[in-house]
Design a protein around this motif. Sequence first.
Motif, PDB file in Angstrom:
ATOM      1  N   LEU A   4     -42.479 -41.326  38.609  1.00  0.00           N
ATOM      2  CA  LEU A   4     -42.626 -42.290  37.517  1.00  0.00           C
ATOM      3  C   LEU A   4     -41.442 -43.250  37.479  1.00  0.00           C
ATOM      4  O   LEU A   4     -41.619 -44.461  37.287  1.00  0.00           O
ATOM      5  CB  LEU A   4     -42.766 -41.547  36.183  1.00  0.00           C
ATOM      6  N   TRP A   5     -40.219 -42.724  37.680  1.00  0.00           N
ATOM      7  CA  TRP A   5     -39.048 -43.611  37.701  1.00  0.00           C
ATOM      8  C   TRP A   5     -39.102 -44.557  38.904  1.00  0.00           C
ATOM      9  O   TRP A   5     -38.701 -45.729  38.806  1.00  0.00           O
ATOM     10  CB  TRP A   5     -37.762 -42.793  37.714  1.00  0.00           C
ATOM     11  N   VAL A   6     -39.604 -44.059  40.042  1.00  0.00           N
ATOM     12  CA  VAL A   6     -39.708 -44.907  41.236  1.00  0.00           C
ATOM     13  C   VAL A   6     -40.665 -46.070  40.981  1.00  0.00           C
ATOM     14  O   VAL A   6     -40.476 -47.177  41.520  1.00  0.00           O
ATOM     15  CB  VAL A   6     -40.182 -44.066  42.439  1.00  0.00           C
ATOM     16  N   SER A   7     -41.684 -45.853  40.156  1.00  0.00           N
ATOM     17  CA  SER A   7     -42.658 -46.912  39.886  1.00  0.00           C
ATOM     18  C   SER A   7     -42.123 -47.980  38.930  1.00  0.00           C
ATOM     19  O   SER A   7     -42.693 -49.081  38.854  1.00  0.00           O
ATOM     20  CB  SER A   7     -43.938 -46.305  39.299  1.00  0.00           C
ATOM     21  N   VAL A   8     -41.040 -47.681  38.204  1.00  0.00           N
ATOM     22  CA  VAL A   8     -40.542 -48.605  37.180  1.00  0.00           C
ATOM     23  C   VAL A   8     -40.151 -49.968  37.749  1.00  0.00           C
ATOM     24  O   VAL A   8     -40.605 -51.005  37.239  1.00  0.00           O
ATOM     25  CB  VAL A   8     -39.371 -47.962  36.390  1.00  0.00           C
ATOM     26  N   PRO A   9     -39.308 -50.051  38.796  1.00  0.00           N
ATOM     27  CA  PRO A   9     -38.923 -51.391  39.283  1.00  0.00           C
ATOM     28  C   PRO A   9     -40.097 -52.175  39.843  1.00  0.00           C
ATOM     29  O   PRO A   9     -40.158 -53.403  39.706  1.00  0.00           O
ATOM     30  CB  PRO A   9     -37.872 -51.095  40.360  1.00  0.00           C
ATOM     31  N   THR A  10     -41.060 -51.477  40.471  1.00  0.00           N
ATOM     32  CA  THR A  10     -42.234 -52.166  41.012  1.00  0.00           C
ATOM     33  C   THR A  10     -43.052 -52.792  39.896  1.00  0.00           C
ATOM     34  O   THR A  10     -43.471 -53.956  39.976  1.00  0.00           O
ATOM     35  CB  THR A  10     -43.101 -51.188  41.817  1.00  0.00           C
ATOM     36  N   LEU A  11     -43.298 -52.021  38.840  1.00  0.00           N
ATOM     37  CA  LEU A  11     -44.088 -52.526  37.721  1.00  0.00           C
ATOM     38  C   LEU A  11     -43.340 -53.620  36.965  1.00  0.00           C
ATOM     39  O   LEU A  11     -43.941 -54.595  36.511  1.00  0.00           O
ATOM     40  CB  LEU A  11     -44.435 -51.370  36.767  1.00  0.00           C
ATOM     41  N   ALA A  12     -42.042 -53.458  36.827  1.00  0.00           N
ATOM     42  CA  ALA A  12     -41.253 -54.453  36.103  1.00  0.00           C
ATOM     43  C   ALA A  12     -41.249 -55.806  36.822  1.00  0.00           C
ATOM     44  O   ALA A  12     -41.160 -56.854  36.182  1.00  0.00           O
ATOM     45  CB  ALA A  12     -39.826 -53.958  35.908  1.00  0.00           C
ATOM     46  N   ALA A  13     -41.352 -55.766  38.164  1.00  0.00           N
ATOM     47  CA  ALA A  13     -41.323 -57.001  38.947  1.00  0.00           C
ATOM     48  C   ALA A  13     -42.709 -57.566  39.212  1.00  0.00           C
ATOM     49  O   ALA A  13     -42.850 -58.635  39.795  1.00  0.00           O
ATOM     50  CB  ALA A  13     -40.614 -56.741  40.285  1.00  0.00           C
ATOM     51  N   ALA A  14     -43.758 -56.846  38.779  1.00  0.00           N
ATOM     52  CA  ALA A  14     -45.128 -57.273  39.054  1.00  0.00           C
ATOM     53  C   ALA A  14     -45.567 -58.361  38.082  1.00  0.00           C
ATOM     54  O   ALA A  14     -44.830 -58.751  37.168  1.00  0.00           O
ATOM     55  CB  ALA A  14     -46.058 -56.067  38.975  1.00  0.00           C
ATOM     56  N   GLY A  15     -46.794 -58.804  38.266  1.00  0.00           N
ATOM     57  CA  GLY A  15     -47.355 -59.811  37.376  1.00  0.00           C
ATOM     58  C   GLY A  15     -47.615 -59.252  35.992  1.00  0.00           C
ATOM     59  O   GLY A  15     -47.520 -58.034  35.773  1.00  0.00           O
ATOM     60  N   PRO A  16     -47.991 -60.101  35.058  1.00  0.00           N
ATOM     61  CA  PRO A  16     -48.183 -59.680  33.668  1.00  0.00           C
ATOM     62  C   PRO A  16     -49.177 -58.535  33.502  1.00  0.00           C
ATOM     63  O   PRO A  16     -48.960 -57.645  32.681  1.00  0.00           O
ATOM     64  CB  PRO A  16     -48.687 -60.953  32.985  1.00  0.00           C
ATOM     65  N   ALA A  17     -50.251 -58.531  34.272  1.00  0.00           N
ATOM     66  CA  ALA A  17     -51.277 -57.489  34.127  1.00  0.00           C
ATOM     67  C   ALA A  17     -50.722 -56.122  34.502  1.00  0.00           C
ATOM     68  O   ALA A  17     -50.859 -55.142  33.752  1.00  0.00           O
ATOM     69  CB  ALA A  17     -52.497 -57.830  34.977  1.00  0.00           C
ATOM     70  N   LEU A  18     -50.083 -56.045  35.680  1.00  0.00           N
ATOM     71  CA  LEU A  18     -49.521 -54.765  36.110  1.00  0.00           C
ATOM     72  C   LEU A  18     -48.322 -54.358  35.260  1.00  0.00           C
ATOM     73  O   LEU A  18     -48.071 -53.169  35.056  1.00  0.00           O
ATOM     74  CB  LEU A  18     -49.114 -54.839  37.582  1.00  0.00           C
ATOM     75  N   ARG A  19     -47.587 -55.335  34.762  1.00  0.00           N
ATOM     76  CA  ARG A  19     -46.409 -55.015  33.962  1.00  0.00           C
ATOM     77  C   ARG A  19     -46.783 -54.248  32.692  1.00  0.00           C
ATOM     78  O   ARG A  19     -45.973 -53.492  32.160  1.00  0.00           O
ATOM     79  CB  ARG A  19     -45.654 -56.300  33.616  1.00  0.00           C
TER      80      ARG A  19
END
Length: 381
Positions: free
Chosen positions: A47-62
């Motif tokens: 879950l922590w590994v997914s944080v930077p990816t989601l934070a840098a994604a587009g509005p929908a994924l964020r």
Amino acid sequence: MGLTPSPQATPAISPRRRDFQLEAFRQGDDRIASWQLINTLLPTALLWVSVPTLAAAGPALRLLLLPVLLLLVLFSARSFALMHDCGHESLFKTRWLNRPVGFLLGCLNAIPQHPWSRGHAFHHKHNGNWDRYRGPSALLTLSDYLALSPSQRWFYGLSRHPLMLFPGGCYYLLVRPRLELVLGVAEWLTSMAAHLGQNGLAGLAELPELSRNFRSSHWYTSAECIDLFANNLVVLTSWWLMGSWLGHGLFWSCYLFVMTLSAALFLCIFFVQHNFADSYASGNERWDYQRGALEGSSNLEMPAILNWFWADISFHSIHHLCERIPNYRLRACHEANAVLLEDCTRLRLEDFPSSFRYVLWNSDAKKLLTLTEANVSVANY
């Protein structure tokens, strides 16, 4: 909601400890414990590994970042529950496994496990004896409350409001252990300086022994001191590493959210499992350990998924009756003794708000009170 009998009235048939089936459930299983660690720590890491990816994604994924953080809150609560079992030396069969795993889980929750476990053991030893242990919110007696000024009574009520779980939880995990280290070291330096002031340089040779025997108001043994230092070293290092990886802004915004909510969650659970209507509320005189376990602990009727995250601590009467039963055997033990536990208090989620009203102890009547009940006494005081 099933309620216990009045704490002042002894049940017609009071079960004795030997009436309960306990011994068959005390045996730990290292395989189950290891699997619990894996299914807690691995998802936490992913879950922590997914944080930077989601934070840098587009509005929908964020938008997925919020459910990820909420899951981290629940896994943090679960890791705390497993740390709690390590403190009781019940997660694994042997102490040499419980101790390091407990330390690791304590670092994950930013709290020194060994000093925490000592304080928690005191709670178990005196549960229901409100002369000795007033809970995490340090309840006042009714007489002390009546002696307060109106503004002080208002502040006392505010400080025990459920919403205070959030700043209180943040302080409990993130600030207090660091503050205890600083204050404890300051006490040690003051003590050593006073010794040198009395004995001069000749006192230098005695400093190692004095240090080993030094008892701070923030730790009581050398083992607790070592645990406090080691925990702070690991936690502060992990904060720096996580901030360097994620960026300090992203890390701290996510971390504060997770730790504040998870601390509020397990403080909430602890509170409602001991503060409720007709909870056993004795003083030193005539206090009974078994009544404290059965009548001074509530059992929570929760959805299965929450019981999994809370490691079945919902079955709390059995846990207090025998703290060496590992979490993965609590449900079975509770069910095996269900007939003897029929009179124990059961609470659902909707009952939690009413439990938070019981924030005073009437030491004369031996019962917990609400502020509304106390204010009636204020009018007649």
